[in-house]
Scaffold this active site. Structure first.
Site, PDB file in Angstrom:
ATOM      1  N   THR A   1     109.626  64.046  55.538  1.00 33.76           N
ATOM      2  CA  THR A   1     110.651  63.244  54.855  1.00 33.76           C
ATOM      3  C   THR A   1     110.780  61.873  55.501  1.00 33.76           C
ATOM      4  OG1 THR A   1     111.887  65.170  54.191  1.00 33.76           O
ATOM      5  CG2 THR A   1     113.166  63.181  54.518  1.00 33.76           C
TER       6      THR A   1
ATOM      7  N   GLY B   1     116.305  71.613  55.555  1.00 29.37           N
ATOM      8  CA  GLY B   1     117.389  71.120  54.708  1.00 29.37           C
ATOM      9  C   GLY B   1     118.556  72.089  54.582  1.00 29.37           C
TER      10      GLY B   1
HETATM   11  N1  ASP Z   1     114.868  67.932  54.945  1.00 28.61           N
HETATM   12  C1  ASP Z   1     113.847  68.083  53.949  1.00 28.61           C
HETATM   13  C2  ASP Z   1     114.216  69.200  53.018  1.00 28.61           C
HETATM   14  O1  ASP Z   1     114.709  70.211  53.466  1.00 28.61           O
HETATM   15  C3  ASP Z   1     112.511  68.388  54.517  1.00 28.61           C
HETATM   16  C4  ASP Z   1     111.986  67.389  55.505  1.00 28.61           C
HETATM   17  O2  ASP Z   1     112.743  66.845  56.319  1.00 28.61           O
HETATM   18  O3  ASP Z   1     110.750  67.128  55.470  1.00 28.61           O
HETATM   19  O4  ASP Z   1     113.933  69.081  51.838  1.00 28.61           O
END
Ligand code: ASP
Length: 304
Positions: free
Chosen positions: A170, A224
């Protein structure tokens, strides 16, 4: 008053031994290009909001990161994109989730904020709104890069469970401009092998993205589900506003809370004073910072 910009490209299991020199170089180059885009805005007196959007767009287009082009795949082998943006000066916010055909999810999130009465649009509706706003449309295959199929195959072979060796990719940007206003942006493809319309923290205001001039702007990466339950980004702002905690101390406490919930992840944040902070509970996090005469790009925990 001067400005500060911090960005991340996800946290995870990256260690010098597990990341190839090519992967490390392309991540560092991508972070550098995103810093340049945000700095160009802030240096010419532009707003924190414009700066975080500009930095996020560069990272969305960069296949080295799990956002926009290069996003991870769902069990069905396609990309579903989530993004959010928030302006700390008036707490306006916009977000999209599950988009499949719009090239710039972060700019769609901004359009939701500025050109609709809503905060969060999802799936076909979000893409239809983006089309109506004239935002560039692409085939879903445009987002898919070769390595992601192999990654999906590995996760599916392991029973579809989330990968312990995961690199969350992300992307996020937080900034404070020369007026002392803060803004935050986050964009992601979510988790590999997600299904059933799973949405993570990134597009949920308060969970993975939050900005409030009375406290800070924050963007998260990591599991997440833990950030949603902890309301991680908003928790940091409330620790500062109500609890009187400092930026770094508050951020560290939020990450401890994420771990207490069985999760892991990372956060970047800036305060209206220009102070910046970051932290992560994984071996590494792609992260970078720029402010007057200062520029840093890091990958591993012990990068100097
Ligand atoms: N936080 C993001 C999610 O759960 C994943 C990530 O940080 O790559 O969708």
């Amino acid at each position: 008053m001067s400005w500060t910009l911090a960005i991340h490209g996800g946290c995870g299991a990256m260690r010098p031994a597990t990341l190839s020199p090519e992967q490390e170089d392309s991540a560092r180059a991508g972070l550098g290009a995103a810093l340049d885009a945000g700095v160009a805005v802030l240096d010419s007196g532009g707003s924190a909001l414009d700066a975080v959007e500009a930095a996020a767009r560069v990272l969305e287009d960069d296949p080295a990161f799990n956002a926009g082009r290069g996003s991870v795949l769902t069990t069905e082998g396609r990309c579903e994109l989530d993004a959010a943006i928030m302006d700390g000066s008036d707490r306006r916010a916009g977000a999209v989730a599950g988009m499949t055909t719009t090239r710039a999810p972060i700019s769609t999130a901004r359009a939701v904020m500025e050109h609709s009465p809503h905060v969060l649009l999802t799936y076909e509706g979000a893409d239809a709104f983006a089309r109506k706003r004239g935002l560039e449309q692409v085939a879903n295959e445009w987002f898919v890069i070769p390595g992601r199929q192999a990654q999906l195959d590995r996760v599916m072979a392991a029973g579809g469970e989330f990968d312990a060796d995961i690199k969350y990719g992300t992307i996020g940007a937080v900034a404070v401009d020369d007026q002392g206003h803060v803004a935050a942006a986050t964009s992601t493809g979510g988790l590999t092998a997600k299904r059933w319309g799973r949405i993570g923290d990134s597009p949920l205001i308060g969970a993975g993205t939050y900005a409030d001039d009375r406290a800070c702007a924050a963007s998260a990466t990591g599991l997440g589900e833990a950030f949603i339950r902890a309301v991680g980004a908003h928790q940091l702002a409330m620790r500062m506003m109500i609890g009187g905690e400092g930026l770094q101390a508050g951020l560290d406490a939020v990450l401890a809370d994420i771990v207490a919930l069985g999760g892991n992840g990372g956060l970047i944040a800036v305060a209206p004073s220009g102070e910046a902070a970051w932290g992560f509970t994984t071996p590494g996090m792609y992260r970078a910072l720029a402010r007057d005469g200062e520029r840093e790009i890091h990958v591993f925990a012990d990068d100097l």
